[in-house]
Design an enzyme around this catalytic site. Sequence first.
Site, mmCIF file in Angstrom:
data_model
loop_
_atom_site.group_PDB
_atom_site.id
_atom_site.type_symbol
_atom_site.label_atom_id
_atom_site.label_comp_id
_atom_site.label_asym_id
_atom_site.label_seq_id
_atom_site.Cartn_x
_atom_site.Cartn_y
_atom_site.Cartn_z
ATOM 1 N N TRP A 102 0.822 -1.216 0.000
ATOM 2 C CA TRP A 102 0.000 0.000 0.000
ATOM 3 C C TRP A 102 0.852 1.261 0.000
ATOM 4 O O TRP A 102 0.541 2.216 -0.716
ATOM 5 C CB TRP A 102 -1.005 -0.015 1.155
ATOM 6 C CG TRP A 102 -2.097 -1.005 0.890
ATOM 7 C CD1 TRP A 102 -2.340 -2.162 1.572
ATOM 8 C CD2 TRP A 102 -3.066 -0.964 -0.178
ATOM 9 N NE1 TRP A 102 -3.394 -2.839 1.001
ATOM 10 C CE2 TRP A 102 -3.857 -2.125 -0.072
ATOM 11 C CE3 TRP A 102 -3.332 -0.066 -1.219
ATOM 12 C CZ2 TRP A 102 -4.898 -2.410 -0.958
ATOM 13 C CZ3 TRP A 102 -4.370 -0.346 -2.104
ATOM 14 C CH2 TRP A 102 -5.144 -1.505 -1.964
ATOM 15 N N ASP A 172 -1.816 6.789 6.112
ATOM 16 C CA ASP A 172 -2.874 5.925 5.594
ATOM 17 C C ASP A 172 -3.213 4.929 6.705
ATOM 18 O O ASP A 172 -2.464 4.005 6.980
ATOM 19 C CB ASP A 172 -2.375 5.190 4.338
ATOM 20 C CG ASP A 172 -3.424 4.240 3.759
ATOM 21 O OD1 ASP A 172 -4.501 4.083 4.365
ATOM 22 O OD2 ASP A 172 -3.156 3.652 2.689
ATOM 23 N N LYS A 196 -12.737 -1.523 6.070
ATOM 24 C CA LYS A 196 -12.003 -2.457 6.926
ATOM 25 C C LYS A 196 -12.502 -2.370 8.367
ATOM 26 O O LYS A 196 -13.028 -3.336 8.888
ATOM 27 C CB LYS A 196 -10.502 -2.201 6.854
ATOM 28 C CG LYS A 196 -9.828 -2.864 5.668
ATOM 29 C CD LYS A 196 -9.600 -1.971 4.511
ATOM 30 C CE LYS A 196 -9.042 -2.703 3.293
ATOM 31 N NZ LYS A 196 -8.248 -1.828 2.442
#
Length: 359
Positions: A102, A172, A196
Amino acid sequence: MTRIFNFSAGPSTLPEAVLEQAKDEMLDWRGSGMSVMEMSHRGKQFMSIAAELETDLRALMNIPENYRVLFLQGGASAQFSFIPQNLLGDKIKACYVKTGTWSKKAIKDAKPYCEAIISASSKHGHFTTIPNISSWEIDSEAAYLHYTSNETIHGVEFNTTPDAKGLPLVCDMSSNILSRPIDVSEFGLIYAGSQKNMGAAGVTVVIVRDDLLGKCSKLVPPVFNYSEQAKNQSMLNTPTTYSWYLMGLVLKWVQAQGGVTAMEQRNIAKSAKLYQAIDASTLYRNSVEIVSRSRMNVPFILTNEALETEFLTAAEAAGLNELKGHRLTGGMRASIYNAMPEKGVDALISFMREFERTH
Ligand SMILES: *Cc1c(COP(=O)(O)O)cnc(C)c1O
């Protein structure tokens, strides 16, 4: 009806109480005679849902007054491009820490807009560590320092907030927001997708310090301009109303469990017993350094690869689903976010022990 234990990395399992409430309120939201999906986003009913959503997130995360909370679209992935465009101002460099898939994507997508300096990388160790924070090379002329607090695919998580040496810290937090207490005042900007730890897919939370607003490139569409959205309560256009509502229900649920401190205690307990079971076995292995192991995503391999398919098939038959690892890493992955009950982790551990015993 039988519900499975869903170990998906995202969209992921939701608290059953939240789904029950959404079901109960589906056709008639609190005497309004309509579903939340059917409401005008400018009407007083939805405005009350929106206001409560922000109030509850501020309370749960203890967000200081000088931060704006935005609810945007496009996922965390859109922010990879819009963060540099909003925050660079007249600067041309930004620092990034590379700890897995990511953060790599965030770096790639920032490159058209700035010189992305790699302050640290754990690539040489196959993304199984967090590079020692004291060794990070931070350029004081950069607009910000970006990192990924939990690498969802590699199962690597920061256990402290790094020191950005005076730069605005950008994080993030898509896969570990609300899983532990953090001090928001240490950050310039926090962003996270909803699917999530906060609800259904469709909302991206951006928490941004006031002084970082007003620097956005004119080339950015207004719906992705943080200052414009802050001025318009994230309603420059029609928001994903039902996803906002579901996030609101999840936040109430977190509150009812005792907030992020209680979530952290549970997440420590759940992840510790799963790692313990993996470490105690000869069939399963997790190669992340112990201090950087994620409490949210637990990747593991079978030392006998030939048993993978049988493992997954037998797990599904036992009501333990979505354990297949990411296509990039292979192996298995158990995502055990806030909403995964401890008994789901217990069931997984029992299954793994029994599978090892019989194979
Ligand atoms: C899932 C995830 C993303 C991407 O989210 P999208 O909603 O698909 O854009 C980004 N960062 C992290 C850490 C993630 O876990």
